[in-house]
Every structure is written in C-alpha cells, then in structure tokens.
Motif scaffolding. Structure first.
Motif, PDB file in Angstrom:
ATOM      1  N   MET A 227       0.833  -1.201   0.000  1.00 45.48           N
ATOM      2  CA  MET A 227       0.000   0.000   0.000  1.00 45.48           C
ATOM      3  C   MET A 227       0.869   1.253   0.000  1.00 45.48           C
ATOM      4  O   MET A 227       0.570   2.236  -0.695  1.00 45.48           O
ATOM      5  CB  MET A 227      -0.934  -0.010   1.202  1.00 45.48           C
ATOM      6  N   ILE A 228       1.945   1.239   0.784  1.00 42.93           N
ATOM      7  CA  ILE A 228       2.863   2.385   0.814  1.00 42.93           C
ATOM      8  C   ILE A 228       3.465   2.617  -0.567  1.00 42.93           C
ATOM      9  O   ILE A 228       3.569   3.755  -1.049  1.00 42.93           O
ATOM     10  CB  ILE A 228       3.964   2.153   1.864  1.00 42.93           C
ATOM     11  N   GLU A 229       3.838   1.542  -1.242  1.00 43.20           N
ATOM     12  CA  GLU A 229       4.398   1.658  -2.587  1.00 43.20           C
ATOM     13  C   GLU A 229       3.362   2.187  -3.571  1.00 43.20           C
ATOM     14  O   GLU A 229       3.683   2.987  -4.454  1.00 43.20           O
ATOM     15  CB  GLU A 229       4.931   0.299  -3.045  1.00 43.20           C
ATOM     16  N   ASP A 230       2.097   1.744  -3.428  1.00 43.45           N
ATOM     17  CA  ASP A 230       1.033   2.247  -4.311  1.00 43.45           C
ATOM     18  C   ASP A 230       0.816   3.742  -4.106  1.00 43.45           C
ATOM     19  O   ASP A 230       0.599   4.488  -5.077  1.00 43.45           O
ATOM     20  CB  ASP A 230      -0.269   1.496  -4.032  1.00 43.45           C
TER      21      ASP A 230
ATOM     22  N   PHE B 238      -8.792  -0.927  -0.770  1.00 43.68           N
ATOM     23  CA  PHE B 238      -9.591  -1.885  -1.529  1.00 43.68           C
ATOM     24  C   PHE B 238      -9.450  -1.667  -3.042  1.00 43.68           C
ATOM     25  O   PHE B 238      -9.277  -2.623  -3.799  1.00 43.68           O
ATOM     26  CB  PHE B 238     -11.067  -1.768  -1.139  1.00 43.68           C
ATOM     27  N   ARG B 239      -9.523  -0.399  -3.460  1.00 37.84           N
ATOM     28  CA  ARG B 239      -9.590  -0.122  -4.888  1.00 37.84           C
ATOM     29  C   ARG B 239      -8.236  -0.259  -5.578  1.00 37.84           C
ATOM     30  O   ARG B 239      -8.152  -0.777  -6.698  1.00 37.84           O
ATOM     31  CB  ARG B 239     -10.140   1.294  -5.110  1.00 37.84           C
ATOM     32  N   VAL B 240      -7.167   0.196  -4.909  1.00 38.39           N
ATOM     33  CA  VAL B 240      -5.851   0.242  -5.559  1.00 38.39           C
ATOM     34  C   VAL B 240      -4.977  -0.951  -5.174  1.00 38.39           C
ATOM     35  O   VAL B 240      -4.476  -1.675  -6.032  1.00 38.39           O
ATOM     36  CB  VAL B 240      -5.131   1.565  -5.211  1.00 38.39           C
ATOM     37  N   THR B 241      -4.795  -1.154  -3.869  1.00 37.92           N
ATOM     38  CA  THR B 241      -3.846  -2.173  -3.424  1.00 37.92           C
ATOM     39  C   THR B 241      -4.401  -3.589  -3.568  1.00 37.92           C
ATOM     40  O   THR B 241      -3.729  -4.481  -4.091  1.00 37.92           O
ATOM     41  CB  THR B 241      -3.445  -1.912  -1.963  1.00 37.92           C
ATOM     42  N   LEU B 242      -5.634  -3.789  -3.117  1.00 40.61           N
ATOM     43  CA  LEU B 242      -6.216  -5.124  -3.168  1.00 40.61           C
ATOM     44  C   LEU B 242      -6.983  -5.403  -4.456  1.00 40.61           C
ATOM     45  O   LEU B 242      -7.327  -6.561  -4.724  1.00 40.61           O
ATOM     46  CB  LEU B 242      -7.151  -5.330  -1.964  1.00 40.61           C
ATOM     47  N   ARG B 243      -7.273  -4.367  -5.211  1.00 43.38           N
ATOM     48  CA  ARG B 243      -8.077  -4.501  -6.439  1.00 43.38           C
ATOM     49  C   ARG B 243      -9.417  -5.190  -6.156  1.00 43.38           C
ATOM     50  O   ARG B 243      -9.913  -5.951  -6.978  1.00 43.38           O
ATOM     51  CB  ARG B 243      -7.297  -5.273  -7.503  1.00 43.38           C
ATOM     52  N   ARG B 244      -9.977  -4.870  -4.999  1.00 44.82           N
ATOM     53  CA  ARG B 244     -11.291  -5.400  -4.630  1.00 44.82           C
ATOM     54  C   ARG B 244     -12.331  -4.314  -4.888  1.00 44.82           C
ATOM     55  O   ARG B 244     -12.781  -3.618  -3.976  1.00 44.82           O
ATOM     56  CB  ARG B 244     -11.298  -5.831  -3.164  1.00 44.82           C
ATOM     57  N   HIS B 245     -12.724  -4.144  -6.129  1.00 39.27           N
ATOM     58  CA  HIS B 245     -13.666  -3.086  -6.477  1.00 39.27           C
ATOM     59  C   HIS B 245     -15.058  -3.356  -5.900  1.00 39.27           C
ATOM     60  O   HIS B 245     -15.841  -2.418  -5.718  1.00 39.27           O
ATOM     61  CB  HIS B 245     -13.739  -2.946  -7.997  1.00 39.27           C
ATOM     62  N   ASP B 246     -15.365  -4.634  -5.625  1.00 33.92           N
ATOM     63  CA  ASP B 246     -16.653  -4.937  -5.012  1.00 33.92           C
ATOM     64  C   ASP B 246     -16.735  -4.356  -3.605  1.00 33.92           C
ATOM     65  O   ASP B 246     -17.780  -3.843  -3.186  1.00 33.92           O
ATOM     66  CB  ASP B 246     -16.875  -6.441  -4.991  1.00 33.92           C
ATOM     67  N   LEU B 247     -15.616  -4.416  -2.859  1.00 36.93           N
ATOM     68  CA  LEU B 247     -15.604  -3.836  -1.519  1.00 36.93           C
ATOM     69  C   LEU B 247     -15.481  -2.318  -1.568  1.00 36.93           C
ATOM     70  O   LEU B 247     -16.053  -1.617  -0.728  1.00 36.93           O
ATOM     71  CB  LEU B 247     -14.454  -4.428  -0.703  1.00 36.93           C
ATOM     72  N   ALA B 248     -14.729  -1.803  -2.539  1.00 38.83           N
ATOM     73  CA  ALA B 248     -14.603  -0.345  -2.673  1.00 38.83           C
ATOM     74  C   ALA B 248     -15.954   0.296  -2.943  1.00 38.83           C
ATOM     75  O   ALA B 248     -16.225   1.417  -2.491  1.00 38.83           O
ATOM     76  CB  ALA B 248     -13.620  -0.010  -3.784  1.00 38.83           C
ATOM     77  N   SER B 249     -16.813  -0.425  -3.663  1.00 33.17           N
ATOM     78  CA  SER B 249     -18.139   0.126  -3.972  1.00 33.17           C
ATOM     79  C   SER B 249     -19.041   0.170  -2.742  1.00 33.17           C
ATOM     80  O   SER B 249     -20.071   0.852  -2.749  1.00 33.17           O
ATOM     81  CB  SER B 249     -18.804  -0.700  -5.072  1.00 33.17           C
ATOM     82  N   GLU B 250     -18.678  -0.568  -1.686  1.00 28.65           N
ATOM     83  CA  GLU B 250     -19.462  -0.554  -0.451  1.00 28.65           C
ATOM     84  C   GLU B 250     -19.170   0.685   0.397  1.00 28.65           C
ATOM     85  O   GLU B 250     -19.900   0.982   1.341  1.00 28.65           O
ATOM     86  CB  GLU B 250     -19.156  -1.802   0.381  1.00 28.65           C
ATOM     87  N   VAL B 251     -18.085   1.389   0.085  1.00 24.93           N
ATOM     88  CA  VAL B 251     -17.707   2.583   0.840  1.00 24.93           C
ATOM     89  C   VAL B 251     -18.520   3.770   0.340  1.00 24.93           C
ATOM     90  O   VAL B 251     -18.581   4.028  -0.872  1.00 24.93           O
ATOM     91  CB  VAL B 251     -16.196   2.871   0.705  1.00 24.93           C
ATOM     92  N   TYR B 252     -19.148   4.475   1.235  1.00 23.58           N
ATOM     93  CA  TYR B 252     -19.904   5.665   0.867  1.00 23.58           C
ATOM     94  C   TYR B 252     -19.477   6.814   1.763  1.00 23.58           C
ATOM     95  O   TYR B 252     -18.989   6.610   2.870  1.00 23.58           O
ATOM     96  CB  TYR B 252     -21.413   5.432   0.976  1.00 23.58           C
ATOM     97  N   HIS B 253     -19.630   8.019   1.252  1.00 27.12           N
ATOM     98  CA  HIS B 253     -19.269   9.213   2.004  1.00 27.12           C
ATOM     99  C   HIS B 253     -20.527   9.992   2.364  1.00 27.12           C
ATOM    100  O   HIS B 253     -21.479  10.067   1.567  1.00 27.12           O
ATOM    101  CB  HIS B 253     -18.318  10.106   1.200  1.00 27.12           C
TER     102      HIS B 253
END
Length: 299
Positions: free
Chosen positions: A14-17, A82-97
């Motif tokens: 993640m730090i490298e990303d 989730f979106r960048v390091t893990l490439r878990r776009h399904d979990l990234a879509s669960e995040v809302y602001h």
C-alpha cells in the motif's frame, strides 16, 4: 495489515502504491492510520474483509461519535486500500461518504484585522500575519516561502506547488514588501552558509534545511489573537477568508478573487476574457492608496 510497528507485506504494498501515485506525506500517514483502525476493529487482515465487515465498520464509526469529516477521511483511506492495493472493487463500492454540513467561515472585521497586526509580538509574527491577510496565503504557503519567491520588480509573490500542486502568483502590497525587507535583515542566518540566497527559507525552522512548521505559526496566531482581544473562534485560515471578504466588500469582481485565491466559486467560467491586466488593491493597504496591477489568467 499488521497493527503493530512492524511493516507487513500488505502495508508495504500500500505504501508503494501511494508513493507511485505521489500522494503527500500527510495523506499517506492518514491512509495508513485509517487502515490500521479498520484492521483493529476487524480483528484480522483487511484482505480477508467482506462486504458485511465494511458495512459494520462504517456503522461503528458513526456510533463512536466521529465527526462526518473524520469519518469520511478514514473511509477514503480504506477505499484506497480496496480499490488500488487489493483490487477489490466490489468492496470499494461498499464505501460511501456522507455529505458534510456547509458552514460559513468566521471572518474578522477590518478593525479586528488591523488590531491583530498591531498586537503582533515581534517583526516575524507581524510579517507572517501580514502575508496571510494582505496576500491571502494559506499557512503552508507562508512557511514554505523562499527568498526567490518574492518578485519586487513585478510586485508579486510566486506560490510554488500550493494546494492541489498548483503554482500561482499573488499580489505583493508595498507595505508587505517593506516588512519583508526588514525581516530579511533580522531573520536568523545560522543555517544560510552553503545555501544559495534564492533558495533560503524566509522563515527557517529550528533545524538545518527545515522551515517553520504550520503548527508553530498557528500557535503564534492564537497568542496574537488573544492579545488583540479577539473573542471569535478564528484560526489562521480566517485571515485568508477575511482577505477575500474585504476585497469583495471593496467592489472587486468575485472572479478575480477566485483567481487570486486559486479557489472554486459558483461563478460560471469566462473563457472569452483572455488575460486581463487588472488593478487590485490589497485590503492591508490604506484607503485611497495607489493600486498595483498584476496579470492574471482567466479560465
């Protein structure tokens, strides 16, 4: 992601990303702290999280009494993981602001601003506060000024890589220039040897190669505000708001103020106006003072 001081492979990736995307030091630290908090609540590595885990964590943040701003900041870091390091776009879509409440900034009156400058404890504080009110600079822009950023020939200050990694020019009132010249003669020069004159910090810190911190500047501002008897809950950024408000009250076009501050407004763009040479008098100047002219792009 480990919750102790060791660096796990996930955190290192993640730090490298973040470094590859040139995120700032503060943003990287915030994202890491956010993911550590998520891992602590989860009780295991974030790469094993599920959609229900993300939902429960967001509910936990609300129940813990965090402000909307801090809650959104934490979830921004988790979404990056989730979106960048893990490439878990399904979990990234669960995040809302959550929508943050729109609050009007506190603004000092011209009399209060004048009293604040008069009550400056010393020349150093006076110069920094004059830069904030007379030029509309942010705290980070003030402390990062170098000698080469002051252009007395064109009466402008060059802001290098300010907020949003943008360069811009701001007005330099003659009164502020006179204060800067006084400060240049009085500033500490202990760390100047070996540093080209144009690269020297205007406000050097306590260690070689470092400038004054924004925290130190904020402390000096609050001490001065207390001495000036200002009871409003103002901050150093209030000088920037006061700069813009007093220009607007003086009849300056709001689009010009937008360009001076490099800030967004609700005004429609005017691309057909090209580049104008417009006179702008800083609010720090006396009434009926001669206006200076600076060239500003319109977009």
């Amino acid at each position: 992601m480990s919750t102790d001081t060791t660096v796990s492979p996930l955190r290192q990736r993640m730090i490298e990303d973040m470094a590859a995307r040139k995120l700032g030091r503060h943003a990287q630290r915030s994202h890491i702290h956010s993911c550590r908090r998520f891992a602590a609540v989860l009780g295991r590595s974030p790469d094993t999280a599920t959609a229900d885990d993300v939902r429960r964590f967001q509910l936990h943040l609300i129940e813990s009494g965090l402000s909307i701003c801090n809650r959104n900041r934490i979830m921004t870091g988790v979404r990056f993981l989730f979106r960048v390091t893990l490439r878990r776009h399904d979990l990234a879509s669960e995040v809302y602001h959550l929508k943050e409440p729109q609050k009007l900034p506190l603004v000092m009156s011209p009399e209060e601003a004048k009293r604040l400058l008069v009550m400056s404890g010393n020349l150093k504080v006076h110069v920094m506060l004059a830069l904030g009110y007379g030029c509309g600079l942010r705290a980070g822009e003030i402390v990062r000024l170098r000698a080469g950023d002051i252009d007395s020939a064109q009466m402008i200050i060059r802001i290098v890589q300010g907020k949003g990694r943008k360069d811009r020019h701001v007005m330099l009132p003659p009164e502020v220039l006179a204060l800067l010249r006084q400060w240049w003669k009085a500033r500490p020069t202990r760390y100047d040897p070996g540093v080209p004159p144009q690269e020297r910090w205007l406000f050097p810190g306590r260690r070689r190669g470092l400038h004054l911190t924004t925290r130190q500047l904020s402390r000096l501002f609050h001490e001065t505000a207390d001495a000036a008897g200002i009871r409003k809950r103002v901050s150093l950024h209030s000088l920037r708001h006061s700069f813009a408000t007093h220009l607007l009250e003086g009849g300056i076009d709001i689009r010009l103020i937008q360009a001076l501050l490099e800030a967004e407004t609700y005004c429609p763009p005017t691309p057909d106006r090209g580049t104008d040479l417009l006179p702008v008098s800083s609010p720090v100047r006396r009434a009926r003072a001669h206006c200076q002219a600076i060239r500003l792009p319109w977009f």
